[in-house]
Enzyme design. Structure first.
Site, PDB file in Angstrom:
ATOM      1  N   HIS A   8      -5.596   0.497   5.415  1.00 29.30           N
ATOM      2  CA  HIS A   8      -6.830   1.201   5.774  1.00 29.30           C
ATOM      3  C   HIS A   8      -7.740   1.399   4.562  1.00 29.30           C
ATOM      4  CE1 HIS A   8      -5.461   4.877   3.772  1.00 29.30           C
ATOM      5  NE2 HIS A   8      -4.265   4.641   4.310  1.00 29.30           N
ATOM      6  N   GLU A  88       1.979   6.164   9.020  1.00 32.55           N
ATOM      7  CA  GLU A  88       2.385   6.477   7.649  1.00 32.55           C
ATOM      8  C   GLU A  88       3.703   7.232   7.653  1.00 32.55           C
ATOM      9  OE1 GLU A  88       2.819   6.008   4.619  1.00 32.55           O
ATOM     10  OE2 GLU A  88       0.832   6.419   3.764  1.00 32.55           O
TER      11      GLU A  88
END
Length: 214
Positions: A8, A88
């Site tokens: 990202h 994550e």
């Protein structure tokens, strides 16, 4: 078959660690820099695709979905799957700044792979869920109706662990590697016999067991 791994863009947590104390990790937004990084990554990804369709698998976090949106793939994205197993590493709800610093030192001394965060995950836990994801992905990619290329939009540690699992890297090698930069990609190609990585990850030290990336 080909898998494009994309981290990202820069998020609020990348520039302000105190943000983790007031905003859930999954809700952290991209910064204006991160939005620009994602827009700039769009043409690179499209060049890799060369007009072919792609199946997208994206972490459901705000910053990864915003990154994907800024790529502006349009109809080229034949399917978009929000995949929780690509999230994550879970650090455990809102974080206390003092405890967070203590945990970072403990994790570094203990080892990033095996250290389990209180109310969160160890790297080994992430590795386990990625093993299940990869099994599903390889099955899906083997179907004739699935695009030859999959784009995975995820997080730095998650991407490293995905490669560790795919290539069978040792724990020591994994722990010697650095995360890709924000909005940096890696391309994995299957040559009919095995997966190949287009370029290695940067290393902050030599792997203690002497293993190297393949």
């Amino acid at each position: 078959m080909r898998i494009i791994l994309l981290r990202h863009g820069q998020s609020l947590g990348n520039v302000d660690e105190s943000a983790y104390c007031r905003i859930p990790d999954h809700a952290l937004p991209l910064t204006p820099v991160g939005e620009r990084e994602a827009r700039d990554a769009g043409p690179r990804v499209k060049r890799l695709l060369a007009g072919a369709p792609v199946a997208v698998y994206v972490s459901p976090y705000v910053r990864t979905r915003a990154t994907l949106r800024n790529l502006a793939l349009g109809d080229q994205a034949e399917r978009v799957v929000a995949e929780p197993r690509l999230r994550e590493q879970d650090w455990g709800n809102l974080q206390d700044p003092v405890q967070q610093e203590v945990l970072k030192h403990q994790r570094h001394a203990f080892g990033h792979f095996f250290f389990r965060l209180p109310n969160g995950e160890s790297g080994a836990d992430v590795d386990d869920r990625l093993a299940a994801f990869l099994t599903d992905l390889e099955t899906r990619m083997g179907a004739p109706e699935h695009p030859e290329t999959a784009l995975v939009v995820s997080h730095g540690l998650t991407i490293r662990l995905l490669c560790r699992r795919l290539f069978g890297w040792s724990i020591e090698l994994f722990e010697s590697l650095s995360n890709p930069n924000t909005c940096e990609e890696r391309v994995l190609r299957h040559d009919g016999a095995a997966w190949r990585l287009d370029r290695p990850f940067e290393q902050w030290r030599t792997s203690p067991d002497g293993e190297t990336q393949t």
